[in-house]
Design a protein around this motif. Structure first.
Motif, short mmCIF file in Angstrom:
data_model
loop_
_atom_site.label_atom_id
_atom_site.label_comp_id
_atom_site.label_asym_id
_atom_site.label_seq_id
_atom_site.Cartn_x
_atom_site.Cartn_y
_atom_site.Cartn_z
N LEU A 102 20.43 52.09 57.88
CA LEU A 102 21.37 52.43 56.81
C LEU A 102 20.91 51.90 55.46
O LEU A 102 21.14 52.52 54.42
CB LEU A 102 22.76 51.88 57.15
CG LEU A 102 23.44 52.50 58.37
CD1 LEU A 102 24.74 51.77 58.68
CD2 LEU A 102 23.69 53.99 58.18
N ALA A 103 20.23 50.74 55.48
CA ALA A 103 19.75 50.15 54.23
C ALA A 103 18.60 50.96 53.64
O ALA A 103 18.47 51.06 52.42
CB ALA A 103 19.32 48.71 54.46
N GLY A 104 17.76 51.52 54.49
CA GLY A 104 16.62 52.31 54.03
C GLY A 104 15.41 51.44 53.79
O GLY A 104 15.44 50.56 52.92
N GLU B 219 22.31 45.95 66.39
CA GLU B 219 23.01 45.82 65.11
C GLU B 219 22.03 45.71 63.95
O GLU B 219 22.19 46.36 62.91
CB GLU B 219 23.92 44.59 65.13
CG GLU B 219 24.73 44.42 63.86
CD GLU B 219 25.72 43.27 63.92
OE1 GLU B 219 26.38 43.03 62.90
OE2 GLU B 219 25.82 42.63 64.98
N ALA B 220 20.98 44.90 64.13
CA ALA B 220 19.98 44.74 63.07
C ALA B 220 19.27 46.06 62.78
O ALA B 220 19.05 46.42 61.62
CB ALA B 220 18.96 43.67 63.47
N GLY B 221 18.92 46.78 63.85
CA GLY B 221 18.23 48.05 63.66
C GLY B 221 19.09 49.07 62.94
O GLY B 221 18.60 49.82 62.08
N ALA C 233 14.40 51.53 67.97
CA ALA C 233 15.08 52.80 68.24
C ALA C 233 16.17 53.06 67.21
O ALA C 233 16.31 54.18 66.70
CB ALA C 233 15.69 52.78 69.65
N MET C 234 16.91 52.04 66.86
CA MET C 234 17.98 52.21 65.88
C MET C 234 17.43 52.38 64.47
O MET C 234 17.98 53.15 63.68
CB MET C 234 18.93 51.01 65.94
CG MET C 234 19.58 50.77 67.30
SD MET C 234 20.47 52.21 67.95
CE MET C 234 21.86 52.27 66.84
N GLU C 235 16.33 51.70 64.16
CA GLU C 235 15.69 51.87 62.85
C GLU C 235 15.21 53.30 62.65
O GLU C 235 15.19 53.81 61.53
CB GLU C 235 14.50 50.92 62.72
CG GLU C 235 14.88 49.46 62.54
CD GLU C 235 13.68 48.53 62.67
OE1 GLU C 235 12.54 49.04 62.76
OE2 GLU C 235 13.88 47.32 62.69
N MET C 236 14.82 53.96 63.75
CA MET C 236 14.36 55.34 63.68
C MET C 236 15.50 56.31 63.40
O MET C 236 15.26 57.46 63.04
CB MET C 236 13.67 55.72 64.99
CG MET C 236 12.36 55.00 65.25
SD MET C 236 11.76 55.30 66.94
CE MET C 236 11.57 57.09 66.93
N GLY C 237 16.74 55.87 63.61
CA GLY C 237 17.87 56.73 63.38
C GLY C 237 18.61 57.15 64.63
O GLY C 237 19.51 57.99 64.56
N ALA C 238 18.25 56.57 65.78
CA ALA C 238 19.01 56.85 67.00
C ALA C 238 20.45 56.38 66.80
O ALA C 238 20.73 55.43 66.06
CB ALA C 238 18.39 56.14 68.20
#
Length: 248
Positions: free
Chosen positions: A226-228, A219-221, A187-192
Motif C-alpha cells: 500500500l505504501a508503494g 501485515e508488513a507485506g 507475496a503480499m508485497e506483490m499485491g496478493a
C-alpha cells in the motif's frame, strides 16, 4: 488463512490458529469425516462462531470426487452452525508425488460447483490463463501455488503470480510453498490479497510462534504494498542532496 493438517497435537493447532490472528481456517472434509489420524475431533476443537470454515476437497483425484466432497463440506459447515457457508477450497490432485493440481478437472468441477451456488476458491498452478478462465466461470478467488504443497521452497512462480494479480478482478490467494515470514511478506508485497499457510506453521519447532511471525510478515507485506516501493534503478542514487554542501 491457515489450515488444520499436519500438527503434532490438537493443542498446537488451537494455539497456532489463535496466534495467527486468521479469520478463515481450512478443513479437509474427507479426513474429518473418516476420522483420519490427527483429525479425530477436529471439527469440535475450533470455535466456529469466531472462525470461518473453509471446507476443502483434499484427497480428491477427479472432478466428480471433488464435487461430491464439496457438497459434504457444505453440509458439515451447516451442522457446525454456519448456515450460510457455501465456501469450498477446490482441490483436484491426481498426482501423488508432486501434488500438482489438475487444471482440466479443476475447471470442470468449478463450473459445476458455481452452478450449485458454491463460493469456489480453486487451488491451481500459477497459470494466468487458467486463473482468468476460472474467474470467468464465477470463482470467488483464484489460489495459485507459490511452489509445491509442503515443500517450503518459497515463491518460485513469482513472475506468473504477478501476471495473475495484474489481471484478476477477484482476490488472489497465494497458496502452498511459503516456508518463512519473509516469503509471506513477499507475496503480499506483490499485491496478493491473502496467503494460505499450513505446513510452515504446523511443522515448525514452535508452531504458535511461527504463526505469530507469519501474521506479522503478512501485515508488513501488505503495508509495504500500500505504501508503494521505490523504483528499482541500475545505479546508485544518493539519499542526501549534493547542493548546498560545504565546498572542499
Amino acid at each position: 488463512m491457515t489450515g488444520t493438517g499436519r500438527y503434532r497435537s490438537m493443542e498446537e493447532m488451537q494455539q497456532s490458529i489463535i496466534a495467527s490472528g486468521c479469520e478463515i481456517v481450512t478443513v479437509a472434509v474427507r479426513r474429518v469425516q473418516t476420522n483420519a489420524p490427527g483429525h479425530e475431533g477436529l471439527a469440535e476443537a475450533i470455535d466456529w462462531s469466531k472462525i470461518w470454515m473453509l471446507p476443502n476437497t483434499a484427497g480428491c483425484q477427479t472432478a466428480e470426487e471433488a464435487i461430491r466432497v464439496a457438497r459434504l463440506g457444505r453440509e458439515m459447515a451447516k451442522l457446525l452452525g454456519q448456515e450460510d457457508n457455501n465456501f469450498v477450497k477446490l482441490e483436484v490432485i491426481p498426482d501423488p508425488k508432486y501434488l500438482l493440481p489438475d487444471p482440466i478437472g479443476t475447471l470442470q468441477a468449478a463450473e459445476q460447483l458455481v452452478k450449485e451456488g458454491f463460493a469456489v476458491l480453486p487451488y491451481i498452478n500459477a497459470d494466468p490463463m487458467l486463473a482468468k478462465r476460472l474467474e470467468e466461470v464465477g470463482c470467488a478467488t483464484v489460489m495459485p501455488l507459490g511452489s509445491p504443497i509442503g515443500s517450503g521452497q518459497g515463491i518460485s512462480t513469482a513472475a506468473n503470480i504477478a501476471i495473475i494479480i495484474e489481471n484478476a478482478q477477484v482476490p488472489v490467494v497465494v497458496d502452498a510453498g511459503i516456508g518463512v515470514p519473509s516469503e509471506a511478506a513477499l507475496a503480499m508485497e506483490m499485491g496478493a490479497d491473502l496467503v494460505l499457510i499450513n505446513s510452515a506453521i504446523a511443522l515448525a519447532k514452535n508452531p504458535a510462534a511461527m504463526a505469530r511471525a507469519m501474521a506479522q510478515g503478512v501485515e508488513a507485506g501488505r503495508l509495504a504494498y500500500l505504501a508503494g516501493r521505490i523504483p528499482i534503478k541500475s545505479a546508485a542514487s544518493a539519499s542526501s542532496p549534493l547542493t548546498g554542501t560545504i565546498a572542499p
